[in-house]
Design an enzyme around this catalytic site. Sequence first.
Site, mmCIF file in Angstrom:
data_model
loop_
_atom_site.group_PDB
_atom_site.id
_atom_site.type_symbol
_atom_site.label_atom_id
_atom_site.label_comp_id
_atom_site.label_asym_id
_atom_site.label_seq_id
_atom_site.Cartn_x
_atom_site.Cartn_y
_atom_site.Cartn_z
ATOM 1 N N CYS A 91 0.847 -1.188 0.000
ATOM 2 C CA CYS A 91 0.000 0.000 0.000
ATOM 3 C C CYS A 91 0.885 1.241 0.000
ATOM 4 C CB CYS A 91 -0.895 -0.013 1.239
ATOM 5 S SG CYS A 91 -2.007 1.391 1.360
ATOM 6 N N HIS A 133 -9.144 -3.730 -2.067
ATOM 7 C CA HIS A 133 -8.177 -2.978 -1.264
ATOM 8 C C HIS A 133 -8.524 -1.490 -1.282
ATOM 9 C CE1 HIS A 133 -3.908 -2.135 0.113
ATOM 10 N NE2 HIS A 133 -4.271 -0.958 -0.370
ATOM 11 N N GLU A 134 -8.758 -0.947 -2.474
ATOM 12 C CA GLU A 134 -9.043 0.487 -2.587
ATOM 13 C C GLU A 134 -10.406 0.839 -2.009
ATOM 14 O OE1 GLU A 134 -6.567 2.278 -3.123
ATOM 15 O OE2 GLU A 134 -5.270 0.756 -4.002
ATOM 16 N N HIS A 137 -10.179 1.493 1.624
ATOM 17 C CA HIS A 137 -9.720 2.844 1.965
ATOM 18 C C HIS A 137 -10.882 3.821 2.087
ATOM 19 C CE1 HIS A 137 -5.369 2.651 2.012
ATOM 20 N NE2 HIS A 137 -5.349 1.995 0.862
#
Length: 169
Positions: A91, A133-134, A137
Amino acid sequence: MAVLQVLHIPDERLRIVAEPVKEVNAEIQRIVDDMFDTMYAEEGIGLAATQVDIHKRIIVIDVSENREERLVLINPELLEQSGETGIEEGCLSIPEQRALVPRAEKVKIRALDRDGKSFELEADDLLAICIQHEMDHLVGKLFIDYLSPLKQQRIRQKVEKLDRMRTRA
């Protein structure tokens, strides 16, 4: 175009939940372009707006080797997920650290593109992992949140040490 500053842990701004984009306009398109510039400059494959201190539901991704397959996800929604997989994830907000994270093998999402047009996308492999993953966020979640407290602490200490070394250089 501009390269934006990427936030690093333990910056609490990484934990802010992103707000939906109300309208895709020139300002949002500029943010998207700046995010791609930043992601490429940092040699990443994905970037969420939260990582550059813009708390809107915007993601940019390019998992291609030639850096010519830009994917913009504005207000992404997860519609379906299936299977199980995992790779050692990294990351940009947690520099030089990697860890195995469990993810769905396939995902189906709905989002808006850079022009504000709605689309659906089915993804698998690296693209599916990157999307998950994004999207984490955007809700203030980091890949280290999937790890044991001990591993989280070790990674935080390593990143803080790296940041101190960069500040001195």
